[in-house]
Write a protein that holds these residues in place. Structure first.
Motif, PDB file in Angstrom:
ATOM      1  N   ARG A 139      22.403  -2.843 -26.900  1.00 36.26           N
ATOM      2  CA  ARG A 139      21.914  -1.483 -26.768  1.00 36.26           C
ATOM      3  C   ARG A 139      21.403  -1.205 -25.358  1.00 36.26           C
ATOM      4  NH1 ARG A 139      18.395   0.776 -31.644  1.00 36.26           N
ATOM      5  NH2 ARG A 139      18.906   2.611 -30.390  1.00 36.26           N
ATOM      6  N   ALA A 140      21.397   0.083 -24.989  1.00 37.09           N
ATOM      7  CA  ALA A 140      20.871   0.525 -23.704  1.00 37.09           C
ATOM      8  C   ALA A 140      19.639   1.391 -23.943  1.00 37.09           C
ATOM      9  CB  ALA A 140      21.919   1.313 -22.933  1.00 37.09           C
ATOM     10  N   TYR A 141      18.707   1.386 -22.975  1.00 40.93           N
ATOM     11  CA  TYR A 141      17.458   2.138 -23.117  1.00 40.93           C
ATOM     12  C   TYR A 141      17.105   2.844 -21.811  1.00 40.93           C
ATOM     13  CZ  TYR A 141      16.760  -0.540 -27.400  1.00 40.93           C
ATOM     14  OH  TYR A 141      16.916  -1.096 -28.648  1.00 40.93           O
ATOM     15  N   PHE A 142      16.779   4.134 -21.922  1.00 37.34           N
ATOM     16  CA  PHE A 142      16.255   4.854 -20.758  1.00 37.34           C
ATOM     17  C   PHE A 142      14.816   4.414 -20.501  1.00 37.34           C
ATOM     18  CE2 PHE A 142      19.444   8.066 -22.169  1.00 37.34           C
ATOM     19  CZ  PHE A 142      20.222   8.038 -21.023  1.00 37.34           C
ATOM     20  N   ILE A 143      14.494   4.242 -19.208  1.00 38.84           N
ATOM     21  CA  ILE A 143      13.161   3.828 -18.784  1.00 38.84           C
ATOM     22  C   ILE A 143      12.689   4.781 -17.688  1.00 38.84           C
ATOM     23  CG2 ILE A 143      11.787   2.005 -17.723  1.00 38.84           C
ATOM     24  CD1 ILE A 143      12.757   1.297 -20.535  1.00 38.84           C
ATOM     25  N   THR A 144      11.601   5.521 -17.949  1.00 35.16           N
ATOM     26  CA  THR A 144      11.048   6.427 -16.940  1.00 35.16           C
ATOM     27  C   THR A 144       9.522   6.472 -17.078  1.00 35.16           C
ATOM     28  OG1 THR A 144      10.985   8.470 -18.267  1.00 35.16           O
ATOM     29  CG2 THR A 144      13.103   7.896 -17.257  1.00 35.16           C
ATOM     30  N   GLN A 145       8.901   7.277 -16.229  1.00 30.73           N
ATOM     31  CA  GLN A 145       7.457   7.499 -16.343  1.00 30.73           C
ATOM     32  C   GLN A 145       7.146   8.472 -17.478  1.00 30.73           C
ATOM     33  OE1 GLN A 145       6.910   4.774 -14.038  1.00 30.73           O
ATOM     34  NE2 GLN A 145       4.987   5.912 -14.249  1.00 30.73           N
ATOM     35  N   ASP A 146       8.174   9.055 -18.081  1.00 32.22           N
ATOM     36  CA  ASP A 146       8.000  10.082 -19.115  1.00 32.22           C
ATOM     37  C   ASP A 146       7.153  11.230 -18.569  1.00 32.22           C
ATOM     38  OD1 ASP A 146       8.472  11.161 -21.651  1.00 32.22           O
ATOM     39  OD2 ASP A 146       6.610  10.353 -22.461  1.00 32.22           O
ATOM     40  N   ASP A 147       7.439  11.619 -17.345  1.00 31.10           N
ATOM     41  CA  ASP A 147       6.658  12.665 -16.676  1.00 31.10           C
ATOM     42  C   ASP A 147       7.584  13.444 -15.735  1.00 31.10           C
ATOM     43  OD1 ASP A 147       4.557  14.197 -15.677  1.00 31.10           O
ATOM     44  OD2 ASP A 147       3.981  12.693 -14.188  1.00 31.10           O
ATOM     45  N   PRO A 148       8.577  14.159 -16.296  1.00 28.14           N
ATOM     46  CA  PRO A 148       9.498  14.902 -15.423  1.00 28.14           C
ATOM     47  C   PRO A 148       8.765  15.979 -14.646  1.00 28.14           C
ATOM     48  CG  PRO A 148       9.808  15.532 -17.726  1.00 28.14           C
ATOM     49  CD  PRO A 148       8.900  14.339 -17.723  1.00 28.14           C
ATOM     50  N   ARG A 149       9.098  16.077 -13.360  1.00 27.54           N
ATOM     51  CA  ARG A 149       8.439  17.047 -12.496  1.00 27.54           C
ATOM     52  C   ARG A 149       9.470  17.801 -11.669  1.00 27.54           C
ATOM     53  NH1 ARG A 149       2.708  14.669 -10.278  1.00 27.54           N
ATOM     54  NH2 ARG A 149       2.054  13.606 -12.194  1.00 27.54           N
ATOM     55  N   PRO A 150       9.116  18.961 -11.150  1.00 28.05           N
ATOM     56  CA  PRO A 150      10.046  19.694 -10.285  1.00 28.05           C
ATOM     57  C   PRO A 150      10.429  18.850  -9.071  1.00 28.05           C
ATOM     58  CG  PRO A 150       8.255  21.124 -10.964  1.00 28.05           C
ATOM     59  CD  PRO A 150       7.882  19.738 -11.401  1.00 28.05           C
ATOM     60  N   LEU A 151      11.689  18.914  -8.704  1.00 29.11           N
ATOM     61  CA  LEU A 151      12.172  18.111  -7.581  1.00 29.11           C
ATOM     62  C   LEU A 151      11.394  18.401  -6.305  1.00 29.11           C
ATOM     63  CD1 LEU A 151      14.295  16.118  -6.480  1.00 29.11           C
ATOM     64  CD2 LEU A 151      15.745  18.099  -5.989  1.00 29.11           C
ATOM     65  N   ARG A 152      10.998  19.649  -6.119  1.00 25.07           N
ATOM     66  CA  ARG A 152      10.247  19.992  -4.907  1.00 25.07           C
ATOM     67  C   ARG A 152       8.930  19.222  -4.847  1.00 25.07           C
ATOM     68  NH1 ARG A 152       9.532  25.688  -2.019  1.00 25.07           N
ATOM     69  NH2 ARG A 152      11.561  25.987  -2.952  1.00 25.07           N
ATOM     70  N   ASP A 153       8.252  19.050  -5.989  1.00 20.41           N
ATOM     71  CA  ASP A 153       6.995  18.291  -6.008  1.00 20.41           C
ATOM     72  C   ASP A 153       7.249  16.814  -5.707  1.00 20.41           C
ATOM     73  OD1 ASP A 153       5.850  20.664  -6.732  1.00 20.41           O
ATOM     74  OD2 ASP A 153       5.455  20.090  -8.821  1.00 20.41           O
ATOM     75  N   ILE A 154       8.313  16.270  -6.288  1.00 22.62           N
ATOM     76  CA  ILE A 154       8.632  14.853  -6.083  1.00 22.62           C
ATOM     77  C   ILE A 154       8.927  14.581  -4.612  1.00 22.62           C
ATOM     78  CG2 ILE A 154      10.301  13.032  -6.609  1.00 22.62           C
ATOM     79  CD1 ILE A 154      10.604  14.342  -9.380  1.00 22.62           C
TER      80      ILE A 154
END
Length: 223
Positions: A139-154
């Motif tokens: 199996r495959a699993y997505f791994i993130t901060q679980d905190d999507p933000r606007p690209l401009r802020d990133i």
């Protein structure tokens, strides 16, 4: 893909019973973007660049290799950042000219990221799960901060980490896509290879949302 095949073969040849493969969320990225995508989302019929294409082929090979003698799992972190980042912050810093960052889109598209400690922690959790015999093999699993933000802020955060501030200057997406297609043709005709060259894949990621559900990782890996 050949390298992944060699790793699988060597695991079997030397009695290594577990393999945690580092993939990328970009294996499922497609024009138009992805919002709260989970692991049911298929690979696109055609990838926009060699990077997601080759990563998808390697991931599929590793997951297909799961069996009684070798348990495999793939993790899909997205935009790994943190101390020593050799990719995103430096690439943005190189793009700043005269205090301006010329970039496609308006930067409101939501994007997921992954701190390098989060990515490392997820790999250890996946190894623990395999050792404990939990049914995560293949199996495959997505791994993130679980905190999507606007690209401009990133981008602002990344630039500040590099000691820079820049004004966001929007380029119309159609113009950026046309320039990217031209750049790809020129590189293909000249046989040159540039890691950070303008591409349709890069433009699509800058313009469209790409964020993911990590519920499966929470459930199965205790992430």
């Amino acid at each position: 893909m050949l390298g992944s095949r060699n790793v699988i073969d060597q695991c079997r040849a030397h009695g290594v019973g577990m393999l945690v493969h580092t993939s990328t969320a970009s294996v499922v990225f497609r024009p138009g973007g992805l919002e709260n995508a989970d692991e049911r989302h298929p690979y696109p019929c055609r990838h926009l660049a060699a990077y997601p294409h080759s990563k998808a082929r390697a991931e599929a090979l590793v997951l297909a290799g799961d069996g009684p003698d070798l348990a495999t799992v793939a993790l899909r972190p997205h935009i790994i950042w943190g101390p020593g980042d050799p990719h995103f912050a430096p690439a943005l810093a190189r793009s700043v000219r005269g205090g301006r960052l010329v970039i496609p889109g308006d930067g409101t598209n939501l994007v997921d990221t992954t701190h390098l400690r989060t990515a490392a922690h997820a790999h250890l959790l996946a190894l623990d799960a395999l050792q404990q015999g939990r049914p995560i093999g293949g199996r495959a699993y997505f791994i993130t901060q679980d905190d999507p933000r606007p690209l401009r802020d990133i981008t602002s955060h990344f630039l500040r980490a590099a000691g820079l501030r820049a004004t966001w200057c929007t380029v119309p997406a159609p113009l950026a896509r046309a320039a990217a297609a031209t750049s790809e043709r020129v590189l293909r005709l000249t046989g040159l290879a540039r890691t950070h060259a303008l591409s349709r894949f890069l433009v699509a990621e800058l313009v469209h949302p790409h964020w993911f559900s990590i519920e499966a990782a929470r459930r199965d890996l205790q992430f």
